[in-house]
Design a protein around this motif. Structure first.
Motif, PDB file in Angstrom:
ATOM      1  N   LYS A   1       0.747  -1.182   0.054  1.00 48.56           N
ATOM      2  CA  LYS A   1       0.082   0.009   0.158  1.00 48.56           C
ATOM      3  C   LYS A   1       0.794   1.177  -0.012  1.00 48.56           C
ATOM      4  O   LYS A   1       0.585   2.200  -0.867  1.00 48.56           O
ATOM      5  CB  LYS A   1      -0.772  -0.065   1.086  1.00 48.56           C
ATOM      6  CG  LYS A   1      -2.246  -0.930   1.144  1.00 48.56           C
ATOM      7  CD  LYS A   1      -2.592  -1.149   2.348  1.00 48.56           C
ATOM      8  CE  LYS A   1      -3.615  -0.128   3.100  1.00 48.56           C
ATOM      9  NZ  LYS A   1      -4.230  -0.452   4.305  1.00 48.56           N
TER      10      LYS A   1
ATOM     11  N   VAL B   1       2.411   1.820  -3.482  1.00 48.60           N
ATOM     12  CA  VAL B   1       1.365   2.542  -4.469  1.00 48.60           C
ATOM     13  C   VAL B   1       1.217   4.017  -4.132  1.00 48.60           C
ATOM     14  O   VAL B   1       1.122   4.946  -4.860  1.00 48.60           O
ATOM     15  CB  VAL B   1       0.061   1.747  -4.263  1.00 48.60           C
ATOM     16  CG1 VAL B   1      -1.012   2.342  -5.216  1.00 48.60           C
ATOM     17  CG2 VAL B   1       0.475   0.224  -4.743  1.00 48.60           C
ATOM     18  N   ALA B   2       1.021   4.323  -2.682  1.00 44.99           N
ATOM     19  CA  ALA B   2       0.812   5.636  -2.290  1.00 44.99           C
ATOM     20  C   ALA B   2       1.924   6.576  -2.541  1.00 44.99           C
ATOM     21  O   ALA B   2       1.811   7.518  -3.146  1.00 44.99           O
ATOM     22  CB  ALA B   2       0.594   5.540  -0.849  1.00 44.99           C
TER      23      ALA B   2
ATOM     24  N   TYR C   1      -6.110   2.394  -3.517  1.00 45.75           N
ATOM     25  CA  TYR C   1      -5.061   3.436  -3.668  1.00 45.75           C
ATOM     26  C   TYR C   1      -4.749   4.051  -5.096  1.00 45.75           C
ATOM     27  O   TYR C   1      -4.108   4.762  -5.304  1.00 45.75           O
ATOM     28  CB  TYR C   1      -3.956   2.938  -2.954  1.00 45.75           C
ATOM     29  CG  TYR C   1      -3.830   2.925  -1.500  1.00 45.75           C
ATOM     30  CD1 TYR C   1      -4.484   2.155  -1.014  1.00 45.75           C
ATOM     31  CD2 TYR C   1      -3.440   3.966  -0.885  1.00 45.75           C
ATOM     32  CE1 TYR C   1      -4.809   1.955   0.491  1.00 45.75           C
ATOM     33  CE2 TYR C   1      -3.560   4.095   0.455  1.00 45.75           C
ATOM     34  CZ  TYR C   1      -4.156   2.937   1.378  1.00 45.75           C
ATOM     35  OH  TYR C   1      -4.320   3.105   2.531  1.00 45.75           O
TER      36      TYR C   1
END
Lengths: 329, 329, 329, 329
Positions: free
Chosen positions: A284, A287-288, A328
């Protein structure tokens, strides 16, 4: 390039050095301070050996002010490179999900995993056939047979495949592998990089355990200098003093690379973490931070995997991670 | 091997794990504390994949208590290995002085340097023919021609030669090279290590920039497992946060290796330092710490060397360093 | 605790050691293998000095199997700690946005920044009054006057304030500071930690540049052992070989800490990055990885800031970052 | 100082920056290349905040070309500083042998050890009264009572004493301590450094675990800027990825410091090694590399030491090490 001259240098020594540099077709600018004299060198300094200049007796230090990589440099290629793998794209807004086991073990295992990851949304199957193992006594991979099993899944499920190459002499076995991976330990295997530069398949280039971002881009440059500009960079953690995690996932490398180069950048949270429960938060975070894709180890039976079981997700865990990541994108 | 079991594990789960381990022919011992249960595993655990065990849901952690290397281990081979290179010995009290330029450049250069270093007491000539360079645009070495020039000096001056190999496919060119060097970037090029294990020439194995002493010994084990037990280990500095020196010379590695392994251990202060004036104190320190030899870069004209000029000594400086070192032997 | 005994140990030596350990009220379990004997030690080993046991001649190695921290350990305190600062909460689902300049410089500067960040959604104002600076010649902070300016903003805008303490003797000046920050360089200033353990204000404890997660938790334990259990941990990057970024932001530390401890964990992307344009992707990554808050440097005129200008955001940039982060909460 | 300007900068922007810099009394020199423009800044740049300049929108990078330390800089003070401790000298050819236990434990222990080390040739007694311990539950030192016991030995045996200070508030207890030690964890406790700058006793300044040589010299500069120029630098190992040794002893730091500064430089092989058997080779290496002294932990009963037993030598081992070292002086 900036050359810092020793303050005890005589006028004659300085003139001699300047003349020598100008004979090499560089323009020079002198800045003289109380304690330091600096020569600014203007021209294509990427061909200069920085150490030879440092070896000159009157030189205190030499520093580059421009990046030593050209083809990989976003300054000279502003648009994102989009790598196209038989129609599946990575980069420039196209997100890649690469999944599969650390080691290819059997036909049943590969079929089961491929079905599961494809259902969860993976668009590439990865699997190790040639395995770099720290110990000569550990399982070394199924090798050619492993590549055959991957190709079988490619044909049956229509999914492009990614596998790691360890030596120049294995190139013939990779003819139908869609993306060839260069592992962390081979990031500076320059002979291998040169040969891969002659191919047309995309290369997934992992960062070395102790390599700087600049060295990494220079390794991409090696492949590109040979004519193959389809490169995907993959951050997988660096070696630091922290021992709780297998490696330290350098999240900053993702936005830094997106700024320095036009090549797509993906993340391998499995190797960075070394522990299955860490894969989700790191994926995560990647991706962020702007990653163009993730590569995740998935195994149908982690506790009996022949390698890297500890960091592999079950298909169920993988499905949940992908569900999280989608929020995301 | 020690397996630390999660404190929430039930009696049944624990029994199942113990049974499974015993079926693999290990003996087990249980230690139960208030917060932790530990399984001691007895038997040859070097074949076990530590990560697969960590992947078992009730396992919190796994730790080896014996070294994973055998042939390189002093525990099973108490006497020093003495590597004999055509009568010139290294290890077991025999000190090696290996010197020469970073890159082989020309016949005149090689003859001049060989004469000088031999006069100062060097008993090996080193020179790079295949050069691992960070930039694809930098000088890559004279390659086959460089090996020829080294062989010419070997014949003319009767000095054994050391040169670096970068790829399996170059092995034929090294047939008459006395000692084959594996560079830092190839320390974990396992395919190359395996092939070198089939040769009979001594291998000079440099430490990788970010490799632990244990990983280094495992790479030696790779070569030894193939049948070639003539290995010389060479400390050349590791990568740390300190930027003043090119690398951080890990002086402790020398006495640590002398304790852990029977193989000879030498030091390369030139690469560790990256600056000519640092070579002398580091060479002296290496000898004081127990090194079986030193490898030093010497160039007749450092400021015009095609690589690594900055850290090369002139023949005069080399002669002085050797004079200093002799006091410590 | 596991004690690995040298394989040359005699039966008598082993018995003597076991007796000695049992006299200290530990239970022991012996595991004897071919090459190794292991003593499992059961009881409260957190009071044992690991090095003294390693110093015993027949001991090869000693390893802890339980964490040395207790009050900070999630094993013994499963629920998230929620730190309550005059009604503003951090942890357990409550997200903190701490913003403000590196250094407090003037009343106008502080009023302008406070208004801006509060409008963008910050719920804490940070500002440095006592500044740890590498150079004795650099600006050292407004000190007491800086605290006064912060208190002025607290009163005028009703926002709780965070400021860094550098020495035990300054504690009186922090009486009305809502959250007291311990900087990276003081993470192991144990005397300061002990004194802070006697206060009741929440402590924001930054990770040291080269400290492991375990050492960090031990520093939290120092404060908690004194009775102050209101601790907020703040990841701000560690020191590695990579020089492109000021520090390497250890994103994994966030989920790892959330697992090991019940204390809230926030991130400081400004110090980790060292460059303003990196703050946004790192802040987003921190939130994605599970952080309970972020601390961001904001300055109304970064190019004229008295410290850390390079990594400060303008109020406009900050507003945009907060907008981005909100999507991830 | 070199300012690298973004290549998209307009003529007007550049002129504005140059004007601003010249108003601050710096002279500037411009070097314009195809891809880069460089501003050379001439004048006393040590007062400039490098980050504020980096924060200017048209600035790509800023690099210092002169060292930021002055009083510690050998360029401005060519002769070796000789620290005189009541007639016992360190530096400029005078070798110091500092020995004693990690922790002061009792009068009998201190008397026994002092007699032994003095007989072997130590000219300073060290002992820890205030102990920085990672765990709040570990022995924290005898504190004031420990200082008293050291002063007793000083009086009885006429040996100067060295002890570590942890906090500004303890300064009064160190009035008669001959050399005040600043430990690794306090190397950047700037408030403590400032206060020590007001004293006249020599300060033994240990290197921080993750501090560069330049940062170390800046900490020395802090003390010197306050007026106390009697500083002894002590290398004790840095933190790296290698875990076999407690720390990585940075042997290169010794010759590097001898070149950069006029201050005496000693080595602490005990803390660097973390294992008693490593102390001898590291102590010899330090002397060979040019150290002005060594500091070695000696304990009469290492296995029952209250701290750091593992790395302490017995008096017999210490006597042997000193015998070895003498050959290298």
């Amino acid at each position: 390039m900036i050359i810092i001259v020793n303050r005890k240098t005589t006028r004659e020594q300085l003139d001699r050095l300047v003349t020598e540099l100008e004979q090499k077709q560089f323009k020079t600018h002198l800045s003289k301070g109380e304690n330091t004299t600096i020569i600014g060198l203007i021209g294509d300094t990427s061909v200069l050996d920085i150490d030879s200049i440092k070896a000159i007796d009157i030189v205190d230090d030499v520093r580059r002010v421009t990046e030593p990589y050209k083809k990989a440099n976003r300054k000279f290629h502003e648009d994102d490179t989009v790598v196209d793998v038989n129609g599946v794209k990575i980069g420039g807004g196209n997100f890649a999900v690469i999944a599969g086991p650390c080691s290819v073990e059997s036909k049943e295992q590969m079929r089961e995993i491929t079905k599961a990851i494809q259902k969860s949304g993976a668009n590439f199957l990865r699997g190790g056939a040639y395995k770099p193992r720290t110990s000569p006594y550990a399982f070394q991979g199924l090798q050619e047979e492993g590549i055959e099993l991957l190709l079988g899944c490619k044909e049956e499920f229509g999914i492009p495949i990614v596998s790691e190459i360890m030596d120049v002499s294995d190139i013939p076995f990779f003819e139908n592998v869609d993306v060839i991976q260069v592992g962390a330990r081979n990031m500076q295997n320059f002979r291998l990089l040169k040969e891969l530069g002659k191919l047309r398949q995309p290369i997934l280039l992992k960062r070395g355990l102790a390599n700087t971002i600049e060295e990494w881009l220079m390794s991409a440059e090696y492949i590109m200098a040979g004519g193959n500009e389809n490169i995907i960079l993959c951050e997988r953690g660096i070696r630091t003093f922290e021992t709780y995690t297998r490696n330290t996932f350098d999240i900053s490398a993702i936005p830094v690379l997106k700024r320095l180069t036009h090549l797509p950048v993906i993340a391998d949270p499995s190797h960075a973490a070394g522990m299955a429960w860490l894969v989700e938060p790191l994926a995560k975070a990647a991706v962020a931070a702007g990653a163009d894709g993730v590569m995740i180890e998935v195994h149908n039976d982690p506790a009996h995997a022949l390698s890297d079981g500890m960091q592999s997700l079950t298909p169920e865990m993988f499905d949940s991670v992908i569900g999280q990541i989608k929020k995301y994108l």
